[in-house]
Design a protein around this motif. Structure first.
Motif, PDB file in Angstrom:
ATOM      1  N   TRP A  50     -37.031  -2.794  12.200  1.00 55.52           N
ATOM      2  CA  TRP A  50     -36.009  -2.043  11.759  1.00 55.52           C
ATOM      3  C   TRP A  50     -35.618  -1.091  12.877  1.00 55.52           C
ATOM      4  O   TRP A  50     -36.518  -0.286  13.342  1.00 55.52           O
ATOM      5  CB  TRP A  50     -36.619  -1.152  10.492  1.00 55.52           C
ATOM      6  CG  TRP A  50     -37.388  -1.971   9.416  1.00 55.52           C
ATOM      7  CD1 TRP A  50     -38.644  -2.520   9.649  1.00 55.52           C
ATOM      8  CD2 TRP A  50     -36.935  -2.499   8.442  1.00 55.52           C
ATOM      9  NE1 TRP A  50     -38.996  -2.978   8.693  1.00 55.52           N
ATOM     10  CE2 TRP A  50     -37.758  -3.223   7.826  1.00 55.52           C
ATOM     11  CE3 TRP A  50     -35.594  -2.703   7.847  1.00 55.52           C
ATOM     12  CZ2 TRP A  50     -37.721  -4.063   6.641  1.00 55.52           C
ATOM     13  CZ3 TRP A  50     -35.354  -3.225   6.718  1.00 55.52           C
ATOM     14  CH2 TRP A  50     -36.493  -4.005   5.971  1.00 55.52           C
ATOM     15  N   ARG A  51     -34.367  -0.760  13.114  1.00 58.06           N
ATOM     16  CA  ARG A  51     -33.987  -0.140  14.436  1.00 58.06           C
ATOM     17  C   ARG A  51     -32.911   1.221  13.760  1.00 58.06           C
ATOM     18  O   ARG A  51     -32.251   0.712  12.942  1.00 58.06           O
ATOM     19  CB  ARG A  51     -33.197  -0.807  15.399  1.00 58.06           C
ATOM     20  CG  ARG A  51     -32.555   0.042  16.123  1.00 58.06           C
ATOM     21  CD  ARG A  51     -31.701  -0.646  17.384  1.00 58.06           C
ATOM     22  NE  ARG A  51     -32.205  -0.902  18.273  1.00 58.06           N
ATOM     23  CZ  ARG A  51     -31.714  -1.786  19.354  1.00 58.06           C
ATOM     24  NH1 ARG A  51     -30.724  -2.618  19.335  1.00 58.06           N
ATOM     25  NH2 ARG A  51     -32.566  -2.059  20.487  1.00 58.06           N
ATOM     26  N   GLU A  52     -33.268   2.316  14.371  1.00 61.21           N
ATOM     27  CA  GLU A  52     -32.635   3.253  13.992  1.00 61.21           C
ATOM     28  C   GLU A  52     -31.855   4.074  15.455  1.00 61.21           C
ATOM     29  O   GLU A  52     -32.629   4.314  16.249  1.00 61.21           O
ATOM     30  CB  GLU A  52     -33.301   4.415  13.187  1.00 61.21           C
ATOM     31  CG  GLU A  52     -33.694   3.840  12.029  1.00 61.21           C
ATOM     32  CD  GLU A  52     -34.835   4.820  11.383  1.00 61.21           C
ATOM     33  OE1 GLU A  52     -35.128   5.857  11.702  1.00 61.21           O
ATOM     34  OE2 GLU A  52     -35.272   4.422  10.102  1.00 61.21           O
ATOM     35  N   ASP A  53     -30.701   4.165  15.520  1.00 60.96           N
ATOM     36  CA  ASP A  53     -30.051   5.023  16.441  1.00 60.96           C
ATOM     37  C   ASP A  53     -29.568   6.382  15.888  1.00 60.96           C
ATOM     38  O   ASP A  53     -28.862   6.114  15.034  1.00 60.96           O
ATOM     39  CB  ASP A  53     -28.918   4.091  17.205  1.00 60.96           C
ATOM     40  CG  ASP A  53     -29.539   2.954  18.063  1.00 60.96           C
ATOM     41  OD1 ASP A  53     -30.058   3.069  18.783  1.00 60.96           O
ATOM     42  OD2 ASP A  53     -29.074   1.826  17.657  1.00 60.96           O
ATOM     43  N   TYR A 157     -44.099   0.465  11.613  1.00 68.73           N
ATOM     44  CA  TYR A 157     -42.796   0.721  11.581  1.00 68.73           C
ATOM     45  C   TYR A 157     -42.005   0.662  10.195  1.00 68.73           C
ATOM     46  O   TYR A 157     -42.700  -0.170   9.504  1.00 68.73           O
ATOM     47  CB  TYR A 157     -41.763   0.124  12.612  1.00 68.73           C
ATOM     48  CG  TYR A 157     -41.779  -1.280  12.673  1.00 68.73           C
ATOM     49  CD1 TYR A 157     -42.690  -2.163  13.158  1.00 68.73           C
ATOM     50  CD2 TYR A 157     -40.980  -1.941  11.472  1.00 68.73           C
ATOM     51  CE1 TYR A 157     -42.675  -3.554  13.040  1.00 68.73           C
ATOM     52  CE2 TYR A 157     -40.842  -3.228  11.430  1.00 68.73           C
ATOM     53  CZ  TYR A 157     -41.667  -4.310  12.204  1.00 68.73           C
ATOM     54  OH  TYR A 157     -41.718  -5.307  12.062  1.00 68.73           O
ATOM     55  N   PRO A 158     -41.185   1.194   9.697  1.00 69.83           N
ATOM     56  CA  PRO A 158     -40.191   2.055  10.741  1.00 69.83           C
ATOM     57  C   PRO A 158     -40.586   3.289  11.064  1.00 69.83           C
ATOM     58  O   PRO A 158     -41.499   3.940  10.052  1.00 69.83           O
ATOM     59  CB  PRO A 158     -39.005   2.068   9.835  1.00 69.83           C
ATOM     60  CG  PRO A 158     -39.338   2.024   8.487  1.00 69.83           C
ATOM     61  CD  PRO A 158     -40.687   1.153   8.322  1.00 69.83           C
ATOM     62  N   ARG A 160     -39.508   6.989  13.406  1.00 70.06           N
ATOM     63  CA  ARG A 160     -38.775   7.683  14.356  1.00 70.06           C
ATOM     64  C   ARG A 160     -39.596   8.811  15.226  1.00 70.06           C
ATOM     65  O   ARG A 160     -40.279   9.437  14.222  1.00 70.06           O
ATOM     66  CB  ARG A 160     -37.543   8.063  13.959  1.00 70.06           C
ATOM     67  CG  ARG A 160     -36.350   7.016  13.608  1.00 70.06           C
ATOM     68  CD  ARG A 160     -35.173   7.396  12.956  1.00 70.06           C
ATOM     69  NE  ARG A 160     -34.808   8.721  13.330  1.00 70.06           N
ATOM     70  CZ  ARG A 160     -34.465   9.709  12.501  1.00 70.06           C
ATOM     71  NH1 ARG A 160     -34.888   9.476  11.354  1.00 70.06           N
ATOM     72  NH2 ARG A 160     -33.794  10.902  12.721  1.00 70.06           N
ATOM     73  N   GLU A 196     -32.073   3.662  25.973  1.00 66.15           N
ATOM     74  CA  GLU A 196     -32.795   4.247  24.491  1.00 66.15           C
ATOM     75  C   GLU A 196     -34.162   4.901  24.731  1.00 66.15           C
ATOM     76  O   GLU A 196     -34.727   4.734  25.738  1.00 66.15           O
ATOM     77  CB  GLU A 196     -32.789   3.083  23.381  1.00 66.15           C
ATOM     78  CG  GLU A 196     -31.394   2.518  23.247  1.00 66.15           C
ATOM     79  CD  GLU A 196     -31.441   1.464  22.214  1.00 66.15           C
ATOM     80  OE1 GLU A 196     -30.719   1.281  21.046  1.00 66.15           O
ATOM     81  OE2 GLU A 196     -32.121   0.549  22.525  1.00 66.15           O
ATOM     82  N   LYS A 200     -37.903   1.617  21.830  1.00 66.50           N
ATOM     83  CA  LYS A 200     -36.835   0.908  21.695  1.00 66.50           C
ATOM     84  C   LYS A 200     -36.629  -0.104  23.022  1.00 66.50           C
ATOM     85  O   LYS A 200     -36.704  -1.377  22.894  1.00 66.50           O
ATOM     86  CB  LYS A 200     -35.599   1.376  21.526  1.00 66.50           C
ATOM     87  CG  LYS A 200     -35.533   2.157  19.958  1.00 66.50           C
ATOM     88  CD  LYS A 200     -34.181   2.742  19.862  1.00 66.50           C
ATOM     89  CE  LYS A 200     -34.265   3.607  18.697  1.00 66.50           C
ATOM     90  NZ  LYS A 200     -32.923   4.121  18.205  1.00 66.50           N
ATOM     91  N   ARG A 203     -39.701  -2.730  23.167  1.00 71.76           N
ATOM     92  CA  ARG A 203     -39.685  -3.813  21.920  1.00 71.76           C
ATOM     93  C   ARG A 203     -38.434  -4.512  21.915  1.00 71.76           C
ATOM     94  O   ARG A 203     -38.366  -5.407  21.436  1.00 71.76           O
ATOM     95  CB  ARG A 203     -39.977  -3.302  20.484  1.00 71.76           C
ATOM     96  CG  ARG A 203     -41.526  -2.724  20.412  1.00 71.76           C
ATOM     97  CD  ARG A 203     -41.536  -2.367  18.870  1.00 71.76           C
ATOM     98  NE  ARG A 203     -40.741  -1.429  17.990  1.00 71.76           N
ATOM     99  CZ  ARG A 203     -41.002  -1.198  17.090  1.00 71.76           C
ATOM    100  NH1 ARG A 203     -42.058  -1.273  16.441  1.00 71.76           N
ATOM    101  NH2 ARG A 203     -40.069  -0.436  16.408  1.00 71.76           N
ATOM    102  N   ASP A 204     -37.612  -4.063  22.825  1.00 75.23           N
ATOM    103  CA  ASP A 204     -36.256  -4.900  23.003  1.00 75.23           C
ATOM    104  C   ASP A 204     -36.406  -6.100  24.379  1.00 75.23           C
ATOM    105  O   ASP A 204     -35.547  -6.607  24.482  1.00 75.23           O
ATOM    106  CB  ASP A 204     -35.137  -3.938  23.184  1.00 75.23           C
ATOM    107  CG  ASP A 204     -34.629  -3.522  22.113  1.00 75.23           C
ATOM    108  OD1 ASP A 204     -35.162  -3.820  20.925  1.00 75.23           O
ATOM    109  OD2 ASP A 204     -33.763  -2.809  21.883  1.00 75.23           O
ATOM    110  N   TRP A 338     -26.496  -5.054   9.588  1.00 67.71           N
ATOM    111  CA  TRP A 338     -26.423  -3.643  10.452  1.00 67.71           C
ATOM    112  C   TRP A 338     -25.116  -2.790   9.859  1.00 67.71           C
ATOM    113  O   TRP A 338     -24.443  -3.194   9.180  1.00 67.71           O
ATOM    114  CB  TRP A 338     -25.982  -3.898  11.791  1.00 67.71           C
ATOM    115  CG  TRP A 338     -24.593  -3.964  12.088  1.00 67.71           C
ATOM    116  CD1 TRP A 338     -23.761  -2.983  12.787  1.00 67.71           C
ATOM    117  CD2 TRP A 338     -23.852  -5.261  12.120  1.00 67.71           C
ATOM    118  NE1 TRP A 338     -22.465  -3.786  12.853  1.00 67.71           N
ATOM    119  CE2 TRP A 338     -22.735  -5.232  12.510  1.00 67.71           C
ATOM    120  CE3 TRP A 338     -24.392  -6.602  11.878  1.00 67.71           C
ATOM    121  CZ2 TRP A 338     -21.748  -6.230  12.423  1.00 67.71           C
ATOM    122  CZ3 TRP A 338     -23.388  -7.472  11.659  1.00 67.71           C
ATOM    123  CH2 TRP A 338     -22.216  -7.242  12.003  1.00 67.71           C
TER     124      TRP A 338
END
Length: 412
Positions: A50-53, A157-158, A160, A196, A200, A203-204, A338
């Motif tokens: 789960w990604r949050e920007d 996760y998730p 932040r 980022e 992130k 893990r990317d 997304w």
């Protein structure tokens, strides 16, 4: 449009069933997003990243409908809760430009050796000098890479970071996936193009592109989705190999692109397309518009993408709405869902300042695979409105914003 519903009556009728044009699919993975907050936790939770920007958020076990779920699951019920992805309204100070706000989910790349992975995975082999995940990242020592990936994947996760402290997720003890299928593909731009947070970046480094269609297997994803919030930006769901590099980018998805109208007109154009794209020496694509009158994404629908070596077919509530026979993806892809505030059109700012939150709700997701048995040659299917094209691009392009703009401009 073509309605297609198939029921297998018995094994004896299999031959006749295959000849009728229906196909048999075996369940490869299914998730109803019911994540308990107390032990035992749902092990399936760790199959997602789960990604949050910026201020993008996820809400788990979300309920907005009373009672229990019926067969069609048209809502977020106590026994069939939703995951809620939201690009929220972002309060700005002064005349600063709106940040990019994004919430998304895709297959977890924190994979290591375990019950479902008898062999060592790429992250288990980070100290191996021939590990492909390290081939182009020469400015980071393997030991440092290994330590940082372990640090961030060991956390559930998730989450932040809040004031420098990672917020613990209540649904898992760590982020490692040791059970479901994996296919970790190197992301060459992770530490170069992405700017980022470190958690992130690391893990990317590899993306888990586990689904594939070729002569030996076909793939089908099915998801119940409802969108909420019509402010500017984009959203979508489907297959993607989760890379920003157009030379190797491939996807097959439903995508809403909301753009400002050309001045002096005001307001937005809300367009939803089924997009099949394959990058390379040029940008090759097929697009089919989805009728908003007939299939509003702001109502609950079941969306399905069937990907074979010969075609990508898109269905809404079992109705065929697009059939793409050119530029078929031919590498491993991941599921991607997304919602964001990005503007891909010719007019307006790069990122919209949202006046209302933009949300995707999803309450069920399944992946199916099909072996060659039962498949047959595809008959021509007529679905109006499809445009296919090929657009050359500068090899220095490395942003999906530019790529999507080129697709839209070529379509127009």
């Amino acid at each position: 449009m073509i309605n297609r519903r198939c029921v297998v009556v018995s094994g004896i009728l299999f031959s006749l069933f295959a000849m009728t044009g229906c196909q048999t699919w075996q369940t490869a993975y299914e998730d109803d997003y019911n994540y308990p907050t107390a032990k035992p936790f749902n092990a399936k939770f760790n199959t997602w990243f789960w990604r949050e920007d910026a201020t993008g958020t996820h809400v788990f076990n979300y309920i907005d409908t009373p009672g229990n779920a019926g067969p069609d699951k048209k809502g977020c019920f106590a026994d069939a809760p939703c995951v809620k992805l939201t690009a929220p309204v972002y309060a700005q100070s002064g005349n600063t430009k709106p940040p990019y706000i994004n919430a998304e989910m895709y297959n977890n790349s924190c994979a290591r050796q375990g019950p479902g992975h008898p062999d060592k995975q790429p992250y288990d082999r980070l100290l191996d000098p021939v590990n492909p995940l390290l081939q182009s990242i020469t400015f980071i020592q393997p030991a440092e890479m290994h330590a940082n990936i372990k640090k961030y994947c060991d956390l559930p996760y998730p989450y932040r970071p809040v004031e420098g402290v990672a917020k613990q997720g209540p649904f898992a003890e760590d982020s490692w996936n040791t059970t479901t299928k994996t296919n970790i593909a190197h992301n060459y731009l992770a530490l170069i193009a992405d700017k980022e947070a470190l958690w992130k970046w690391y893990r990317d480094i590899g993306f888990n592109n586990i689904y594939l269609a070729n002569d030996a297997v076909s793939s089908r994803i099915v998801a119940n989705v409802r969108a909420d919030g019509t402010g500017g930006g984009s959203r979508g769901w489907g297959y993607w190999n989760t890379t920003m590099n157009p030379l190797v980018m491939q996807f097959a998805w439903f995508m809403e692109v909301t753009t400002e109208k050309k001045p002096p007109s005001s307001g937005f154009d809300n367009n939803v397309w089924m997009m099949t794209v394959r990058g390379g020496s040029s940008l090759d694509f097929c697009l089919t518009p989805l009728s908003p009158e007939k299939y509003s994404i702001y109502d609950w629908h079941q969306y399905s993408v069937e990907w074979t070596s010969k075609s990508v077919q898109y269905f809404v509530d079992d109705v065929l709405v697009a059939d793409h026979r050119k530029y078929i993806p031919d590498i491993g892809l991941a599921f991607h869902n997304w919602v964001d505030n990005r503007n891909y059109g010719k007019y307006g700012p790069p990122n919209y300042a949202l006046k209302t939150p933009k949300t995707n709700l999803i309450n069920q997701f399944a992946v199916y695979e099909q072996k060659p048995t039962g498949q047959q040659s595809l008959s021509p299917v007529s679905v109006n409105g499809t445009t296919c094209g090929s657009v050359p691009f500068d090899k220095d392009i490395n942003e999906i914003e530019k790529l999507i703009k080129m697709i839209i401009e070529a379509y127009e």
